[in-house]
Design a protein around this motif. Structure first.
Motif, PDB file in Angstrom:
ATOM      1  N   VAL A 127       5.468  -4.713  -0.397  1.00 20.61           N
ATOM      2  CA  VAL A 127       4.881  -3.182  -0.532  1.00 20.61           C
ATOM      3  C   VAL A 127       5.476  -2.246   0.374  1.00 20.61           C
ATOM      4  O   VAL A 127       5.653  -0.998   0.185  1.00 20.61           O
ATOM      5  CB  VAL A 127       3.293  -3.435  -0.341  1.00 20.61           C
ATOM      6  N   LYS A 128       5.661  -2.712   1.718  1.00 21.71           N
ATOM      7  CA  LYS A 128       6.236  -1.922   2.798  1.00 21.71           C
ATOM      8  C   LYS A 128       7.668  -1.420   2.280  1.00 21.71           C
ATOM      9  O   LYS A 128       8.030  -0.234   2.658  1.00 21.71           O
ATOM     10  CB  LYS A 128       6.273  -2.655   4.139  1.00 21.71           C
ATOM     11  N   GLN A 129       8.455  -2.260   1.671  1.00 25.49           N
ATOM     12  CA  GLN A 129       9.861  -1.940   1.299  1.00 25.49           C
ATOM     13  C   GLN A 129       9.649  -0.958   0.018  1.00 25.49           C
ATOM     14  O   GLN A 129      10.558   0.106   0.342  1.00 25.49           O
ATOM     15  CB  GLN A 129      10.450  -3.220   0.840  1.00 25.49           C
ATOM     16  N   ILE A 130       8.830  -0.894  -0.769  1.00 23.84           N
ATOM     17  CA  ILE A 130       8.496  -0.026  -1.681  1.00 23.84           C
ATOM     18  C   ILE A 130       8.027   1.207  -1.206  1.00 23.84           C
ATOM     19  O   ILE A 130       8.682   2.364  -1.805  1.00 23.84           O
ATOM     20  CB  ILE A 130       7.500  -0.588  -2.889  1.00 23.84           C
ATOM     21  N   LYS A 131       7.276   1.348  -0.419  1.00 24.87           N
ATOM     22  CA  LYS A 131       6.738   2.611   0.227  1.00 24.87           C
ATOM     23  C   LYS A 131       7.854   3.347   1.157  1.00 24.87           C
ATOM     24  O   LYS A 131       8.136   4.553   0.956  1.00 24.87           O
ATOM     25  CB  LYS A 131       5.619   2.125   1.239  1.00 24.87           C
ATOM     26  N   TRP A 132       8.762   2.522   1.686  1.00 31.26           N
ATOM     27  CA  TRP A 132       9.772   3.053   2.351  1.00 31.26           C
ATOM     28  C   TRP A 132      10.981   3.575   1.381  1.00 31.26           C
ATOM     29  O   TRP A 132      11.332   4.941   1.492  1.00 31.26           O
ATOM     30  CB  TRP A 132      10.515   1.851   3.152  1.00 31.26           C
ATOM     31  N   HIS A 133      11.038   2.912   0.210  1.00 30.06           N
ATOM     32  CA  HIS A 133      11.946   3.408  -0.733  1.00 30.06           C
ATOM     33  C   HIS A 133      11.598   4.872  -1.297  1.00 30.06           C
ATOM     34  O   HIS A 133      12.315   5.803  -1.610  1.00 30.06           O
ATOM     35  CB  HIS A 133      12.185   2.463  -1.720  1.00 30.06           C
ATOM     36  N   ARG A 165      13.274   8.421  -1.125  1.00 28.99           N
ATOM     37  CA  ARG A 165      13.441   9.188  -2.209  1.00 28.99           C
ATOM     38  C   ARG A 165      13.087  10.509  -2.183  1.00 28.99           C
ATOM     39  O   ARG A 165      13.752  11.504  -2.373  1.00 28.99           O
ATOM     40  CB  ARG A 165      12.987   8.259  -3.614  1.00 28.99           C
ATOM     41  N   ASP A 166      11.560  10.636  -1.845  1.00 27.27           N
ATOM     42  CA  ASP A 166      10.964  11.997  -1.606  1.00 27.27           C
ATOM     43  C   ASP A 166      11.685  12.689  -0.628  1.00 27.27           C
ATOM     44  O   ASP A 166      11.937  14.032  -0.857  1.00 27.27           O
ATOM     45  CB  ASP A 166       9.628  11.870  -1.274  1.00 27.27           C
ATOM     46  N   LEU A 167      12.004  12.223   0.603  1.00 25.24           N
ATOM     47  CA  LEU A 167      12.829  12.764   1.594  1.00 25.24           C
ATOM     48  C   LEU A 167      14.211  13.587   0.884  1.00 25.24           C
ATOM     49  O   LEU A 167      14.820  14.585   1.221  1.00 25.24           O
ATOM     50  CB  LEU A 167      13.020  12.323   2.764  1.00 25.24           C
ATOM     51  N   GLY A 168      14.753  12.483   0.083  1.00 26.49           N
ATOM     52  CA  GLY A 168      16.153  12.979  -0.548  1.00 26.49           C
ATOM     53  C   GLY A 168      16.006  14.319  -1.603  1.00 26.49           C
ATOM     54  O   GLY A 168      16.684  15.174  -1.485  1.00 26.49           O
ATOM     55  N   ILE A 169      14.789  14.209  -2.364  1.00 21.63           N
ATOM     56  CA  ILE A 169      14.531  15.223  -3.155  1.00 21.63           C
ATOM     57  C   ILE A 169      14.188  16.508  -2.335  1.00 21.63           C
ATOM     58  O   ILE A 169      14.821  17.615  -2.860  1.00 21.63           O
ATOM     59  CB  ILE A 169      13.279  14.984  -4.222  1.00 21.63           C
TER      60      ILE A 169
END
Length: 173
Positions: free
Chosen positions: A8-14, A18-22
């Motif tokens: 779950v932590k890994q998914i949240k980090w990804h 992603r949002d930061l990249g966008i």
């Protein structure tokens, strides 16, 4: 249970990355769109004999031959200029000349009031319509970094943070 929490932590980090990249892509796209009508990077200007008068009545050239020059165009009525002009103080003047040019002002007192309000002790040059046209100024603030051969190294329009200006300085010089 531990494996599930880590997943779950890994998914949240990804998702966060992603949002930061966008957001970064949106910021770059807006910056490119804003600067589309500005002078092109690597274009050359003819400024050697261009003289502008400073607020104290001295005649000055825009560029100095010893190092690259950041030219900051502003208008005293511009709210974004009021927020951004102080960020120029964080730049390394050992590596970069900084020239502040006022445009679209009513009178010299208006420019002086702006300088006093923002504690600008550095020289401000008084621009004119010809210099505004030569640099294709569409709004404020507008920034250009030129090398000693009067080639455009970097450009920007709108608010720039102190960090953003430092990065432009690093990558252009």
């Amino acid at each position: 249970m531990n494996k599930l929490l880590n997943k779950v932590k890994q998914i949240k980090w990804h998702i966060w990355l992603r949002d930061l990249g966008i957001l970064g892509a949106i910021f770059v796209a807006i910056s490119v769109w804003q600067s589309r009508d500005m002078l092109d990077i690597d274009s050359h200007l003819l400024l050697k004999d261009q003289l502008l008068v400073s607020m104290d009545g001295q005649t000055n050239t825009i560029l100095k031959a010893d190092k690259p020059t950041l030219i900051y165009f502003f208008a005293p009525w511009c709210k974004i200029c009021s927020l951004s002009i102080g960020n120029l103080e964080y730049l390394d003047t050992n590596k970069l000349n900084i020239v502040r040019i006022a445009l679209d002002y009513t009178n010299v007192e208006e420019v002086q009031d702006f300088a006093d309000k923002h504690n600008i002790s550095s020289q401000i040059l008084l621009g004119h319509k010809g210099i505004k046209q030569q640099f294709k100024i569409q709004g404020y603030p507008t920034y250009y970094i030129l090398d000693q051969q009067q080639k455009v190294l970097a450009k920007s329009y709108g608010y720039s943070t102190a960090l953003g200006l430092k990065l432009r300085q690093v990558f252009s010089g």
